[in-house]
Structure formats: C-alpha cells, structure tokens
Design an enzyme around this catalytic site. Structure first.
Site, PDB file in Angstrom:
ATOM      1  N   ASN A 109       0.147  -4.770  -8.122  1.00 15.18           N
ATOM      2  CA  ASN A 109       1.456  -4.155  -7.934  1.00 15.18           C
ATOM      3  C   ASN A 109       2.529  -5.250  -7.963  1.00 15.18           C
ATOM      4  OD1 ASN A 109       3.745  -2.766  -7.024  1.00 15.18           O
ATOM      5  ND2 ASN A 109       3.057  -2.743  -4.895  1.00 15.18           N
ATOM      6  N   CYS A 157       1.987  -0.921  -1.436  1.00 16.43           N
ATOM      7  CA  CYS A 157       0.548  -1.172  -1.575  1.00 16.43           C
ATOM      8  C   CYS A 157      -0.080  -1.585  -0.239  1.00 16.43           C
ATOM      9  CB  CYS A 157       0.291  -2.221  -2.648  1.00 16.43           C
ATOM     10  SG  CYS A 157       1.228  -3.739  -2.476  1.00 16.43           S
ATOM     11  N   HIS A 158       0.736  -2.044   0.691  1.00 18.20           N
ATOM     12  CA  HIS A 158       0.209  -2.423   2.011  1.00 18.20           C
ATOM     13  C   HIS A 158      -0.280  -1.208   2.802  1.00 18.20           C
ATOM     14  CE1 HIS A 158       4.474  -1.474   2.698  1.00 18.20           C
ATOM     15  NE2 HIS A 158       4.114  -1.149   3.941  1.00 18.20           N
ATOM     16  N   TYR A 218      -8.102   3.704  -0.875  1.00 18.52           N
ATOM     17  CA  TYR A 218      -8.336   3.539  -2.312  1.00 18.52           C
ATOM     18  C   TYR A 218      -9.069   4.768  -2.854  1.00 18.52           C
ATOM     19  CZ  TYR A 218      -7.105  -1.324  -1.382  1.00 18.52           C
ATOM     20  OH  TYR A 218      -6.448  -2.465  -1.000  1.00 18.52           O
ATOM     21  N   GLU A 233       5.827  -0.650  10.759  1.00 15.16           N
ATOM     22  CA  GLU A 233       5.992   0.778  10.478  1.00 15.16           C
ATOM     23  C   GLU A 233       5.378   1.664  11.569  1.00 15.16           C
ATOM     24  OE1 GLU A 233       4.732   1.936   6.548  1.00 15.16           O
ATOM     25  OE2 GLU A 233       5.703   0.202   5.633  1.00 15.16           O
TER      26      GLU A 233
END
Length: 166
Positions: A126, A134-135, A98, A161
């Site tokens: 989002n 956003c994850h 952030y 991922e």
C-alpha cells in the site's frame, strides 16, 4: 512532475508524494517499500494537497477521525488497486483480517477462493499509509501481523484509534 513533502508525526517523520493534484504516496521514513513510486527527481515543494494532508494527519494524530479525505491517486496492478480500495472501506476504530478481505474480493470477482497471502502482499505494498488504513488489517487470530512501517507503529496507530490496548 512529482513532488514530495515531509510531515513530522508523533511516530516519526512521514514523507508524502504527489503528482501536484493528489497524494500518490505516504510512508513512514525508512519503512519497507519506502518511496516505492517516488522518482529520484521529485521536487520538495509545499503544495495545497500537502497542506490539506498535513491537516488530515494533525486531526488523526490528535486521536480524532478526520471528516474529509485528501485527493488520492493510486497506481498499481488491478489486483493491488482493488485490495487498496477494500482497505479504504475499513472504518476508523475498526479492524478486519486478511482472510475477510480475501473473501470479499473473491465474492466481488465470483471466485470460490482468494488467497489471504496474496491479499497480504498487496496490503504490504500500500503506497498511502494511514489514510488508506492498512494498519487496520490483522491476522485471522486477530494478531498484529505484517505492517511495512513496523509492528510498533501499527500498535500505536490502533491504540490511537481506540482499537488496541496493551
């Protein structure tokens, strides 16, 4: 006219919304702010944009990076849309914080400081989860914080991922 369509993911059902041309929303069913921009009179219909998005999600949930992005349409305050556009720049398999997003937006707007909390509020709202990643945003100590779909789903997405392992 607004449309919606369901996708059955390995992490739970997902509802997609569209204006008929582009994706306007994508949420895990039951997540915080679910359907925030979905009108009560939206119609369930299988549209080409939904089929394209399902294909994108199929590739993604197979642990691969899709090489295309369905058409997206964002609606929100200028600040939120700016933050969401920053999220789109986070590469597959990578994360940011952030604070780093706050610093990038501060630079972009020639400000000396931007609140990471303000960024967190925008990230949390989002409307197009997963595709607008956003994850991939972590706390400044790299902790898994704040995901409207739930920390368990955030962990699973990052694991998929190859970014996170227990």
């Amino acid at each position: 006219m607004q449309y919606q369509y369901k996708y059955h993911s390995p992490l739970g059902d997902i509802t997609m919304a569209s204006n008929g041309e582009a994706i306007t929303g994508l949420w895990f069913d039951g997540q915080k702010y679910f359907g925030s921009n979905l009108s009560a009179d939206s119609v369930c219909q299988k549209l080409p944009i939904f089929l394209e998005t399902c294909h994108w999600l199929d590739i993604y949930f197979q642990g691969q990076e899709p090489d295309f992005t369905p058409a997206l349409s964002l609606s929100g305050t200028d600040f939120r849309v700016n933050v969401w556009n920053q999220l789109k720049k986070i590469p597959y398999g990578e994360t940011t914080t952030y604070k780093q997003i706050a610093q990038a937006i501060a630079r972009q707007q020639n400000l000396t400081h931007m609140s990471a909390q303000a960024i967190g509020g925008a990230v949390g709202h989002n409307p197009i989860s997963i595709i607008i990643p956003c994850h991939r945003v972590l706390g400044s100590d790299k902790s898994l914080t704040g995901y409207a779909g739930g920390i368990d789903k955030k962990r699973a997405l990052l694991t998929l991922e190859g970014t996170f392992s227990d």
